[in-house]
Design an enzyme around this catalytic site. Structure first.
Site, PDB file in Angstrom:
ATOM      1  N   LYS A  97      -6.195  -1.053  11.121  1.00  0.00           N
ATOM      2  CA  LYS A  97      -7.008  -1.315  12.330  1.00  0.00           C
ATOM      3  C   LYS A  97      -8.216  -2.195  12.036  1.00  0.00           C
ATOM      4  O   LYS A  97      -8.648  -2.961  12.897  1.00  0.00           O
ATOM      5  CB  LYS A  97      -7.458  -0.005  12.965  1.00  0.00           C
ATOM      6  CG  LYS A  97      -8.241   0.889  12.040  1.00  0.00           C
ATOM      7  CD  LYS A  97      -7.916   2.339  12.269  1.00  0.00           C
ATOM      8  CE  LYS A  97      -8.351   3.147  11.071  1.00  0.00           C
ATOM      9  NZ  LYS A  97      -7.772   4.478  11.006  1.00  0.00           N
ATOM     10  N   GLY A 141      -2.102  11.226  10.702  1.00  0.00           N
ATOM     11  CA  GLY A 141      -1.124  11.997   9.945  1.00  0.00           C
ATOM     12  C   GLY A 141      -0.045  11.094   9.383  1.00  0.00           C
ATOM     13  O   GLY A 141       0.297  10.069   9.951  1.00  0.00           O
ATOM     14  N   GLY A 178      -2.730   6.655  16.257  1.00  0.00           N
ATOM     15  CA  GLY A 178      -1.697   7.304  15.436  1.00  0.00           C
ATOM     16  C   GLY A 178      -0.333   7.367  16.077  1.00  0.00           C
ATOM     17  O   GLY A 178       0.293   6.335  16.328  1.00  0.00           O
ATOM     18  N   GLU A 229     -12.403  11.166   5.270  1.00  0.00           N
ATOM     19  CA  GLU A 229     -12.509  10.586   3.942  1.00  0.00           C
ATOM     20  C   GLU A 229     -13.712  11.170   3.212  1.00  0.00           C
ATOM     21  O   GLU A 229     -14.602  11.767   3.834  1.00  0.00           O
ATOM     22  CB  GLU A 229     -12.725   9.065   4.055  1.00  0.00           C
ATOM     23  CG  GLU A 229     -11.677   8.334   4.846  1.00  0.00           C
ATOM     24  CD  GLU A 229     -10.337   8.274   4.131  1.00  0.00           C
ATOM     25  OE1 GLU A 229     -10.336   8.197   2.893  1.00  0.00           O
ATOM     26  OE2 GLU A 229      -9.304   8.329   4.812  1.00  0.00           O
ATOM     27  N   THR A 261      -0.930   7.592   1.747  1.00  0.00           N
ATOM     28  CA  THR A 261      -0.301   8.533   2.676  1.00  0.00           C
ATOM     29  C   THR A 261       0.668   7.838   3.629  1.00  0.00           C
ATOM     30  O   THR A 261       1.830   8.239   3.744  1.00  0.00           O
ATOM     31  CB  THR A 261      -1.392   9.240   3.511  1.00  0.00           C
ATOM     32  OG1 THR A 261      -2.317   9.844   2.607  1.00  0.00           O
ATOM     33  CG2 THR A 261      -0.792  10.320   4.384  1.00  0.00           C
ATOM     34  N   VAL A 262       0.188   6.795   4.306  1.00  0.00           N
ATOM     35  CA  VAL A 262       1.026   6.149   5.316  1.00  0.00           C
ATOM     36  C   VAL A 262       2.187   5.392   4.671  1.00  0.00           C
ATOM     37  O   VAL A 262       3.336   5.491   5.115  1.00  0.00           O
ATOM     38  CB  VAL A 262       0.178   5.220   6.214  1.00  0.00           C
ATOM     39  CG1 VAL A 262       1.064   4.401   7.143  1.00  0.00           C
ATOM     40  CG2 VAL A 262      -0.813   6.042   7.032  1.00  0.00           C
ATOM     41  N   LYS A 319     -10.426   0.449  17.055  1.00  0.00           N
ATOM     42  CA  LYS A 319      -9.217   0.688  17.861  1.00  0.00           C
ATOM     43  C   LYS A 319      -9.438   0.227  19.301  1.00  0.00           C
ATOM     44  O   LYS A 319      -8.541  -0.324  19.944  1.00  0.00           O
ATOM     45  CB  LYS A 319      -8.866   2.171  17.818  1.00  0.00           C
ATOM     46  CG  LYS A 319      -8.454   2.642  16.430  1.00  0.00           C
ATOM     47  CD  LYS A 319      -8.474   4.162  16.328  1.00  0.00           C
ATOM     48  CE  LYS A 319      -8.014   4.640  14.963  1.00  0.00           C
ATOM     49  NZ  LYS A 319      -8.282   6.087  14.777  1.00  0.00           N
ATOM     50  N   GLY A 341       0.854  -1.196   0.000  1.00  0.00           N
ATOM     51  CA  GLY A 341       0.000   0.000   0.000  1.00  0.00           C
ATOM     52  C   GLY A 341       0.882   1.235   0.000  1.00  0.00           C
ATOM     53  O   GLY A 341       1.773   1.363   0.830  1.00  0.00           O
ATOM     54  N   ARG A 361      -1.926  -1.076  -6.390  1.00  0.00           N
ATOM     55  CA  ARG A 361      -2.937  -1.612  -7.305  1.00  0.00           C
ATOM     56  C   ARG A 361      -2.521  -1.433  -8.758  1.00  0.00           C
ATOM     57  O   ARG A 361      -2.704  -2.300  -9.575  1.00  0.00           O
ATOM     58  CB  ARG A 361      -4.286  -0.900  -7.074  1.00  0.00           C
ATOM     59  CG  ARG A 361      -5.089  -1.623  -6.040  1.00  0.00           C
ATOM     60  CD  ARG A 361      -6.546  -1.216  -6.080  1.00  0.00           C
ATOM     61  NE  ARG A 361      -7.038  -1.193  -4.703  1.00  0.00           N
ATOM     62  CZ  ARG A 361      -7.795  -0.278  -4.193  1.00  0.00           C
ATOM     63  NH1 ARG A 361      -8.215   0.739  -4.929  1.00  0.00           N
ATOM     64  NH2 ARG A 361      -8.179  -0.335  -2.951  1.00  0.00           N
TER      65      ARG A 361
END
Lengths: 328, 328
Positions: free
Chosen positions: A104, A302, A133, A189, A13-14, A204, A10, A45
């Site tokens: 998560k 973030g 986070g 989102e 962002t992260v 979480k 993936g 992808r």
């Protein structure tokens, strides 16, 4: 010097955050851990889209391609849903790779299973980034559990809803306007359901329940109330009375062994530890038998906070394998 | 099953707390760590006084007697001043014992030296209990420093002064009356100088400076202002304006490499993270480059919080030696 090969699953962002932090800290990690780290593959992808310059040759859309990298030892995972994430990580673990996840949704449901599988295969699962986070609640609780028992956990586990509630109070915005601002800033989102319904905080909370108590309550028995029913009039009334709305997730183990959990808006006064926790901050308070009440507060999301705790997981795992974490 | 032999130096509140926690958690520690722990010696000034029933045969007033225990591997230290503590721990380290200390006066001054010596001897120094009692600020910062840089630290590091300031506000007590109550409850010593002058908070701040920056400012350059000059009128005025006095210790590293530190009373409003930190609670906020602002809050002192983090240090050290911390 030995080289550790890693893959990133993936590259949103992260995932990109992990890549940047690993590059920025390459020398320091080498000096501290005595090992070179190399990102050998990145699963996406669409491998024809290069998102970060210089990474085109690393992209693949095949998990088998990732796991066929010779000497692969660590898999960072930053995908969103339960599947294909769980299947990928299961394969990685069976391939004797350590896995470090920020997922998560997958981990709330399959975390205990994945950890059991990892144990059987002699590898570690890092999951600090799944919950709160940049707040190191997982590591802190693991350490505390070496000696203490945790009886209850209460916290703000979703930065987006806390941001919306903060804006409704401080700027008098309606729920819809505050949500739009959260979306404009990239906190929420396009489909904000998971955040505002409390489902994200619930996942979480279940991860924390597994860690603290070794089990979770029946998901169907947990009341999960979102914040979308809160009006600006209610917020204004609360402010007038010196109160603030917080979206609170809590779980506790009763003396009879049953586990009670709930996610819901709560009014707190200025003596409450969650009163000053504004914007996208998260906070987790745990009750323990020897230490008493311990609270951790920090950014709930973030790119860099999340990526940073994942690289910390990596450093910790590598340190354990070498027999030493790191001496400062 | 292998047995780890340990000694306790000093058998006051904290020393006894360690003994109780080790006994209460004996089986659990054995199950988690795969090792039996045995307290083989306890160093006291007067071995003829048995403070805990059943410990008379363990008492000695000779450090050589302690260190001559065959197979001694861990020394818990809970003495108060720099000497003879440093000399004892130096001997222990040279004897290849891990040391776990709660002694902030010694550690603020000799901590870097002791850690260097430990490194040379292949043993660890645990010092979580020196700073902020049950709040795991040392472990958390060590972990964060694996990936992040810390630029500044701010906190309430002394529970006694925070208790006095809280009582002056909430019950309108004078400084002297609030101090007397702190003494009656066992929070303040008969000679409260170290607490109320800020010297105790200063020592803890220097320990955090060593950890975060690898060095300390010149002690003589640090302004340390106590709370004994604060009157009940000043507290009442502050309360009327919605402000609270907090006794704040702070240290930061400037871009030019200089380190600035200060301990002094500060007025904070209800938006400040230290506003709700009442009674004997401690709080530490650190600014980091990737994670951002991280805050930890918990009990700043007490037999069990302090003893508990020392036993956590033990569990962590043993886990490292075995190559694994513990999997939950």
């Amino acid at each position: 010097m030995a080289t550790i090969k890693a893959a990133i699953l993936g590259f949103g962002t992260v995932g990109q955050g992990i890549f940047h932090v690993l590059n920025e800290k390459r020398e320091e990690l080498r000096d501290k851990l005595g090992l070179e780290l190399e990102v050998a593959k990145i699963l996406v992808r669409d491998p024809s889209k290069e998102r970060v310059p210089g990474t085109a040759h690393l992209l693949t859309d095949s998990i088998d391609d990732v796991l066929s990298v010779k000497g692969l030892q660590v898999v960072f995972e930053a995908i969103v849903n339960e599947e294909p994430s769980f299947t990928y990580l299961k394969k990685a673990v069976e391939n004797k790779c350590h896995v470090i996840t920020a997922n998560k949704v997958m981990f709330a449901k399959r975390g205990l299973e994945l950890q059991e599988l990892a144990k059987q295969n002699g590898v570690f699962v890092g999951y600090e980034a799944t919950t709160a986070g940049g707040v190191p609640v997982i590591k802190t609780m693991k350490n505390i559990l070496l000696v203490n028992e945790v009886s209850s956990i209460q916290g703000i586990l979703n930065g987006t809803t806390n941001f919306i509630l903060t804006k409704m109070r401080s700027e008098g915005l309606s729920f819809d306007d505050a949500l739009r601002e959260a979306q404009a800033l990239g906190y929420a989102e396009a489909d904000p359901y998971n955040d505002i319904s409390g489902q994200d905080a619930f996942k979480k909370l279940m991860i924390l329940s597994s860690l603290a108590f070794g089990e979770q309550p029946n998901w169907a028995d947990v009341e999960v109330i979102g914040i979308d029913c809160i009006t600006s009039n209610q917020v204004a009334d609360a402010t007038e009375q010196g109160l603030r709305y917080r979206h609170v997730a809590e779980v506790e183990k009763h003396p009879d062994g049953t586990i009670y959990a709930k996610v819901a808006p709560m009014l707190v006064d200025k003596e409450h530890p969650l009163y000053p926790i504004d914007d996208v901050f998260n906070a987790v308070t745990m009750e323990t038998n020897y230490i008493g009440t311990l609270t951790l507060i920090g950014p709930g999301a973030g790119m860099y906070p999340t990526a940073s705790v994942m690289v910390e997981d990596y450093a910790e795992i590598i340190g354990k394998r070498a027999g030493f974490v790191v001496s400062i």
